[in-house]
Design a protein around this motif. Structure first.
Motif, short mmCIF file in Angstrom:
data_model
loop_
_atom_site.label_atom_id
_atom_site.label_comp_id
_atom_site.label_asym_id
_atom_site.label_seq_id
_atom_site.Cartn_x
_atom_site.Cartn_y
_atom_site.Cartn_z
N THR A 267 -11.33 -58.67 23.73
CA THR A 267 -11.55 -59.17 25.10
C THR A 267 -11.76 -60.68 25.03
OG1 THR A 267 -12.56 -57.09 25.75
CG2 THR A 267 -12.99 -58.99 27.17
N GLN A 269 -13.06 -63.54 27.17
CA GLN A 269 -13.83 -63.74 28.40
C GLN A 269 -13.65 -65.16 28.90
OE1 GLN A 269 -17.84 -62.78 27.41
NE2 GLN A 269 -17.48 -60.58 27.48
N ASP A 273 -7.81 -68.17 35.61
CA ASP A 273 -6.92 -67.20 36.28
C ASP A 273 -5.73 -67.95 36.86
OD1 ASP A 273 -6.02 -64.88 37.33
OD2 ASP A 273 -7.52 -64.70 38.92
N ILE A 296 -5.24 -55.17 29.80
CA ILE A 296 -5.92 -55.15 31.11
C ILE A 296 -6.34 -56.57 31.46
CG2 ILE A 296 -8.04 -54.49 32.32
CD1 ILE A 296 -7.92 -51.82 31.10
N GLN A 297 -5.96 -57.00 32.66
CA GLN A 297 -6.52 -58.26 33.15
C GLN A 297 -7.29 -57.94 34.41
OE1 GLN A 297 -3.84 -61.57 33.62
NE2 GLN A 297 -5.39 -62.76 34.70
N ASN A 298 -8.57 -58.21 34.35
CA ASN A 298 -9.40 -57.89 35.53
C ASN A 298 -9.15 -58.92 36.62
OD1 ASN A 298 -10.63 -55.79 34.09
ND2 ASN A 298 -11.92 -57.29 33.05
N SER A 299 -9.47 -58.52 37.87
CA SER A 299 -9.25 -59.49 38.95
C SER A 299 -10.21 -60.67 38.76
CB SER A 299 -9.45 -58.82 40.30
OG SER A 299 -10.76 -58.35 40.36
N THR A 305 -11.15 -65.20 34.70
CA THR A 305 -10.93 -63.77 34.55
C THR A 305 -11.20 -63.37 33.10
OG1 THR A 305 -9.32 -62.02 34.92
CG2 THR A 305 -8.45 -64.06 34.07
N ASP A 306 -11.27 -62.04 32.86
CA ASP A 306 -11.37 -61.52 31.49
C ASP A 306 -10.04 -60.84 31.16
OD1 ASP A 306 -13.95 -62.35 31.50
OD2 ASP A 306 -14.82 -60.35 31.80
#
Ligand code: ADP
Ligand code: ASP
Ligand code: MG
Length: 413
Positions: A267, A269, A273, A296-299, A305-306
């Motif tokens: 990950t 962090q 974005d 996975i890219q979180n919103s 973003t992470d």
């Protein structure tokens, strides 16, 4: 008279007695008038032993030299099997990958087969000899020894069957076919008489090591008739990998469950974005020949973003080194890694026409208190990344929930 390629795995050639057993089987086919090409693995445990030896001398062994070391396991078994056959009065000749000229690229430890020179094999077969070829190995254009990745003897077998246009490629192992899941984890697992290429590709790519994925790709591409059988049983028909979907009313929604412990999550962090970030992260990872699985890219929030993705555990250190180099270019704050995860996947072409499969999978896991870390889906599979300590429990409860153990029919709700 048929031309058959038979591949025998490590357990099947794990002792002199077992090599004699294999020789007996091969001799029987030969006596029936068939032309037989045999591919063998190293004796069980041998490849691991060789890898451990290399690790004792080097914490990050040079891949070219590692292939020189690990390819020797198969060289022992081809010679031993040839000796056993000759003792039985069968004319047999052994070949290393280099002697056949199984040409590969130069991606040491995970090389791909580019071409097979079948001239010597064909000439031996026409003289009535049994030809024995070392699995898992080849040579690159400069003559360097290469290996094809763990489980690669399956791929040698299927690639030879394709090159020789064999009537059938038989993969002999220590189970009598492909099961709904690994029978060592779920004793109620049921043997499948047939499985589609599509499903087998997913099973292999998602961790079921009964067939190496590249062997299934080869078989699909070159239309090789591929069967998985036991080297310890006489009568079983094993499992046939088929092109046809066996579409009828009884078609199960889920055909099997695969799992892999070989998962590591990275990950990053605090990544900005903005367009191009995924490419800036994963481009160098791909250039380092590291396969990425789930991404996975979180919103984003506050423009940050992470970004998480999984790689095999063996590639984790290499991936982190690559990311350390690009970290400042992408303004990343922290890189975290997690090696305590595993992946469990349900697979079935029947899923296409059945909604609600994912919900049932997630509910089943939730009822056992198993938290899902990552999810990935395709038309015919759903994978979840969970904590490794729950692997066996997850596979067992899913196997039961989708009624894979009994008649194979699914209990519709
Ligand atoms: P070999 O040495 O013959 O290549 P492997 O150990 O590579 O054999 O593969 C056979 C093993 O695959 C079996 O012993 C079994 O534990 C495991 N396996 C995992 N998933 C399945 C499955 N769905 N069906 C059958 N075997 C499976
Ligand atoms: N001996 C190699 C391995 O253990 C190749 C194989 O058995 O297919 O991975
Ligand atoms: Mg194998």
């Amino acid at each position: 008279m048929a031309l058959i390629v038979q591949k025998y795995g490590g357990t099947s050639v794990g002792s002199p007695e077992r090599i004699k057993n294999v020789a007996g089987r091969v001799a029987k086919f030969h006596a029936q008038g068939h032309q037989v090409v045999v591919v063998v693995s190293a004796m069980s445990g041998e490849t691991n032993r060789l890898l451990a030896l290399a690790k004792e001398l080097s914490s990050a062994p040079d891949p070219r030299e590692l292939d020189v070391v690990v390819s020797t396991g198969e060289q022992v078994t081809i010679g031993l099997l040839a000796l056993a056959l000759r003792e039985m009065g069968v004319s047999a000749k052994s070949y290393t990958g280099g002697q056949v000229k199984i040409l590969t690229d130069d991606a040491y430890t995970k090389a791909r087969i580019l071409n097979i020179d079948d001239a010597a094999i064909r000439s031996d077969l026409s003289e009535g000899k049994v030809v024995i070829v070392a699995g898992f190995q080849g040579v690159d254009a400069d003559g360097n020894i290469t290996t094809l990745g763990r489980g690669g003897s399956d791929t040698t077998g299927v690639a030879l069957a394709a090159a020789l246009k064999a009537d059938e490629c038989q993969i002999y192992t220590d189970v009598d076919g492909v099961y709904t899941t690994d029978p060592r984890i779920v004793p109620e697992a049921r043997k499948l008489d047939t499985i589609t290429f599509e499903e087998m590709l997913e099973m292999s790519s998602l961790g079921s090591k009964v067939l190496q994925i590249r062997s299934v790709e080869f078989a699909g591409k070159y239309k090789v008739k591929l069967r998985v059988l036991s080297s310890f049983e006489e009568e079983s028909q094993g499992t046939l990998i088929t092109v046809e979907e066996n579409r009828n009313m009884e078609q199960p929604v889920i055909s099997g469950i695969a799992f892999s412990r070989d998962e590591a999550k990275i990950t990053i962090q605090g990544v900005p974005d903005r367009p191009g970030i995924a490419c800036q992260i994963l481009g160098p990872i791909a250039d380092a020949n590291i396969d990425v699985d789930i991404i996975i890219q979180n919103s984003g929030h506050d423009g940050m973003t992470d970004f998480s993705f999984t790689v095999t555990r063996g590639d984790l250190d290499k991936a982190v080194k690559v990311l350390d180099r690009v970290k400042s270019a992408i303004d990343a704050a922290v890189i975290e890694t997690d090696k305590t995860l595993c992946k469990v996947s349900i697979i079935g072409v029947g899923m296409r026409s059945h909604p609600g499969v994912a919900a049932k999978m997630f509910r089943t896991l939730a009822e056992e208190g198993i938290n899902i870390n990552m999810i990935s889906t395709s038309e015919i599979k759903i994978s979840v990344v969970i904590e490794e300590k729950y692997l066996e429990l997850a596979v067992r409860v899913l196997h039961k929930a989708f009624c894979l153990g009994d008649s194979g029919g699914e209990d519709e709700e």
